[in-house]
Enzyme design. Structure first.
Site, PDB file in Angstrom:
ATOM      1  N   LYS A 124      37.632  53.694  26.559  1.00 17.46           N
ATOM      2  CA  LYS A 124      39.076  53.867  26.666  1.00 17.46           C
ATOM      3  C   LYS A 124      39.732  52.490  26.779  1.00 17.46           C
ATOM      4  CE  LYS A 124      42.194  54.191  29.794  1.00 17.46           C
ATOM      5  NZ  LYS A 124      43.379  53.668  29.058  1.00 17.46           N
TER       6      LYS A 124
ATOM      7  N   GLU B 113      34.628  44.969  37.659  1.00 22.33           N
ATOM      8  CA  GLU B 113      35.149  43.608  37.788  1.00 22.33           C
ATOM      9  C   GLU B 113      36.651  43.719  37.964  1.00 22.33           C
ATOM     10  OE1 GLU B 113      33.241  41.248  38.356  1.00 22.33           O
ATOM     11  OE2 GLU B 113      31.361  42.139  37.680  1.00 22.33           O
TER      12      GLU B 113
ATOM     13  N   CYS C  86      42.295  37.379  35.280  1.00 23.11           N
ATOM     14  CA  CYS C  86      41.734  37.603  36.614  1.00 23.11           C
ATOM     15  C   CYS C  86      41.136  36.332  37.197  1.00 23.11           C
ATOM     16  CB  CYS C  86      40.694  38.718  36.578  1.00 23.11           C
ATOM     17  SG  CYS C  86      39.380  38.461  35.375  1.00 23.11           S
TER      18      CYS C  86
ATOM     19  N   GLU D  17      47.291  38.976  44.538  1.00 20.88           N
ATOM     20  CA  GLU D  17      47.236  38.614  43.129  1.00 20.88           C
ATOM     21  C   GLU D  17      48.595  38.842  42.471  1.00 20.88           C
ATOM     22  OE1 GLU D  17      44.036  39.077  39.573  1.00 20.88           O
ATOM     23  OE2 GLU D  17      44.629  40.945  40.553  1.00 20.88           O
TER      24      GLU D  17
END
Length: 482
Positions: free
Chosen positions: A175, A250, A284, A383
Site C-alpha cells: 500500500k 521505521e 525522517c 518531530e
C-alpha cells in the site's frame, strides 16, 4: 507524464470495488490534479492478499537466480524511464528535481544490488560431530509480506522493502502513500514487463484505515514492514505482533548534529543546512537540532542563517527547495514555528511563507532557524517534518551528548569535529541507529543496515543490505544422515 489509474492485483490492472478515486494534486500548484487513483477498501485489499497467497508456493520454488534476473530486468526498465519517473515524483511529492532524480537512481541501484544477491541465499554448510551426517542451513522466505510505505521517499523506500522481499521468495502486497503513489505503480509496471508472475506483487491504493489495516491484520499475511510516524507505527506493531506476525517498523526522528569547539563553523553550517533543509526537511533523518559549543556558537549561527536565506524556494522542477507535500504538512510546520516563538526561542531566519509569483499558490515555507532554544522546548523534542532547525547552545562536549540524547527518538545523529577522540566518544555515547562524523544526518548507503533506537524503530529488524534479507527469510537447519 504517465497517469496510472488502477490497482495492480494478480497480474491485472483493475479499478477498486468502491468505484471511488483519490485526486493527487501538485503541491507546488494545488489547483493542478496530477493523477487519480482508486480509493480502494478492504475488499480490494483482501483480493490482493488472496492473490499473493495463491502465488506464494510457485514463487518460493522459483530458483533464486531466476528471481534475481527478473529484478535486474525491472531495474533496467526503470533506468530507461528515469526522466518520466522523476517528473512523476516532482509533480506528486514536490521534491526538487535533483533530489527526485537521485531517489529514482537509488531505486534502480537497489533493484540491481538485490538482483546480485539472489544467488547468495542458499544458506551455509557446518561441520557435524557425526561422521555420517551432513549439517547445513537453508534460508527460506517467510510468506506473504505486507508493505506500507510513506510519501516522503515514495519510490526509494518501497524499493528497499520490495526488492529483498521478492528476491528472497516472498510474495507481496503493497500500500503506497495516497499523496504520491504514482512512482510505485510504475515500479509494478516495470516488474510486470520484466516477467514477474501473476500475484507475486500486488499494489492497492487507498486509505491506511482500510487497505493498510486489512494488509496488517489479515490471516493471509505473514510479515509486515511499515515506515511512517511513530504514533501510527506503534499501533501497527501492536496489531501485527498481536496476530503473531514478524514486524519491522521505521518511524520518526529528532536528529541532532553536535558541533564541537574544534569544528569549523562554516563547514558545520554547510552540513547542518544540507541535512536540515534538504528535501524540504521532509526526511525522517533530517537534522532538526544543532547542538553547538558556546565557543563557536555565534559564528555558526551567522553562517547557518546566511545559508538558510540563500536557498531558492519554488516549484521543484527548477528551484533548490520545493514545497511541502500538502496543506496539512505546511500547516503543521507553521504551527511549530508559532509554538517555538511562543516558548521563547528567537527566530533568526525564515519563519513564514516566501513571497513571489512562483510560490504564490503552493505549500511553500521558508528555511527556518531558531536560536536560544532550550532542550525541553517542543521545538527541541517533537518531530517537525519541515525545514526548521533549532540551535541549542552548550558549554562542553559532555553537555552536548546529554542534550543530543535527551529525546524520545534515536534515528540519525552526526558530529562535526576536528578531534578524532571526540568523534570516537560521540560514536560510543550517542543513542542513534545511524551515526555520522563530519557528514549530514541524511543520506544512506543501500548495502548497510538502517534503523533506529527508542521510538524511531521497533528495534527488531533492520532494513537494507543483508539485514533486509534477514527480515524476509527464516533459517532452517538440516541434519542429513544419508
Amino acid at each position: 507524464m504517465s497517469k496510472p489509474t488502477t490497482n495492480y492485483v494478480d497480474g491485472e490492472w483493475r479499478g477498486s470495488e468502491t468505484g471511488e478515486t483519490i485526486e493527487v494534486r501538485n503541491p507546488a500548484n494545488p489547483d493542478e490534479v496530477v493523477a487519480t487513483y482508486p480509493r480502494s477498501d478492504k475488499r480490494d485489499a483482501a483480493a490482493a492478499v488472496d492473490a499473493a497467497a495463491t502465488a506464494e508456493a510457485a514463487w518460493r520454488d522459483t530458483p533464486g537466480p531466476e528471481r534475481g534476473r527478473i529484478l535486474r530486468e525491472a531495474g533496467t526498465i526503470l533506468d530507461g524511464r528515469k526522466e518520466e519517473l522523476t517528473d512523476i515524483l516532482v509533480a506528486e511529492e514536490g521534491k526538487a528535481r535533483p533530489e527526485a532524480a537521485g531517489e529514482v537512481q537509488r531505486t534502480i541501484d537497489i533493484f540491481h544490488y538485490f538482483a546480485g544477491k539472489a544467488s547468495d541465499l542458499a544458506g551455509t554448510r557446518k561441520a557435524s560431530s557425526g561422521r555420517d551426517t551432513n549439517l547445513y542451513t537453508r534460508r527460506e522466505p517467510v510468506g506473504v509480506a505486507a508493505l506500507v510505505t510513506p510519501w516522503n521517499y515514495p519510490i526509494a523506500i518501497p524499493a528497499w522493502k520490495l526488492a529483498p522481499a521478492l528476491v528472497s521468495g516472498n510474495t507481496v502486497v503493497l500500500k503506497p502513500a495516497s499523496l504520491a503513489p504514482g512512482v510505485v505503480i510504475e515500479v509494478a509496471r516495470a516488474l510486470d514487463e520484466a516477467g514477474l508472475p501473476d500475484g507475486v506483487l500486488n499494489v492497492v491504493t487507498g486509505p491506511g484505515s482500510t487497505v493498510g489495516d486489512e494488509f496488517i491484520t489479515s490471516e493471509g499475511t505473514d510479515l509486515v514492514s511499515f515506515t511512517g510516524s511513530s504514533e501510527v507505527g506503534e499501533m501497527v506493531y501492536e496489531q501485527a505482533t498481536g496476530e503473531g506476525k514478524r514486524v519491522q517498523t521505521e518511524m520518526g526522528g529528532k536528529n541532532p548534529t553536535l558541533v564541537t569547539s574544534s569544528a569549523d563553523p562554516a563547514e558545520a553550517a554547510d552540513i547542518v543546512a544540507s541535512g536540515g533543509f534538504g528535501t524540504t526537511g521532509q526526511s525522517c533523518t533530517a537534522c532538526s537540532r544543532a547542538v553547538v559549543h558556546e565557543a563557536v556558537h555565534d559564528e555558526f549561527v551567522a553562517e547557518l542563517v546566511k545559508r538558510a536565506e540563500s536557498i531558492d524556494v519554488g516549484p521543484g522542477h527548477d528551484h533548490e527547495m520545493g514545497p511541502q507535500v500538502s496543506e496539512a504538512e505546511l500547516s503543521s510546520t507553521l504551527d511549530y514555528i508559532d509554538v517555538a516563538s511562543n516558548e521563547g526561542a528567537t527566530l533568526a531566519a525564515g519563519g513564514g511563507v516566501p513571497d513571489g509569483d512562483a510560490v504564490e499558490t503552493g505549500h511553500f515555507v521558508e528555511p527556518t532557524v531558531f536560536t536560544e532554544v532550550e532542550p525541553d522546548m517542543r521545538i527541541a523534542q517533537e518531530e517537525v517534518f519541515g525545514p526548521v532547525v533549532g540551535v541549542i547552545e552548550v558549554s562542553d562536549f559532555e553537555e552536548g551528548i546529554a542534550v543530543a540524547n535527551d529525546v524520545e527518538y534515536g534515528l540519525s545523529a552526526s558530529v562535526v569535529t576536528d578531534d578524532h577522540g571526540e568523534a570516537n566518544r560521540f560514536v560510543d555515547a550517542i543513542d542513534a541507529g545511524v551515526v555520522k562524523v563530519n557528514e549530514k544526518t541524511t543520506g544512506l548507503e543501500l548495502h548497510v543496515p538502517f534503523g533506529g533506537f527508542k521510538r524511531s524503530s521497533s528495534e527488531t529488524w533492520r532494513e537494507q543490505g543483508d539485514a533486509g534479507l534477514r527480515f524476509y527469510t527464516i533459517e532452517k537447519t538440516v541434519y542429513d544422515g544419508y
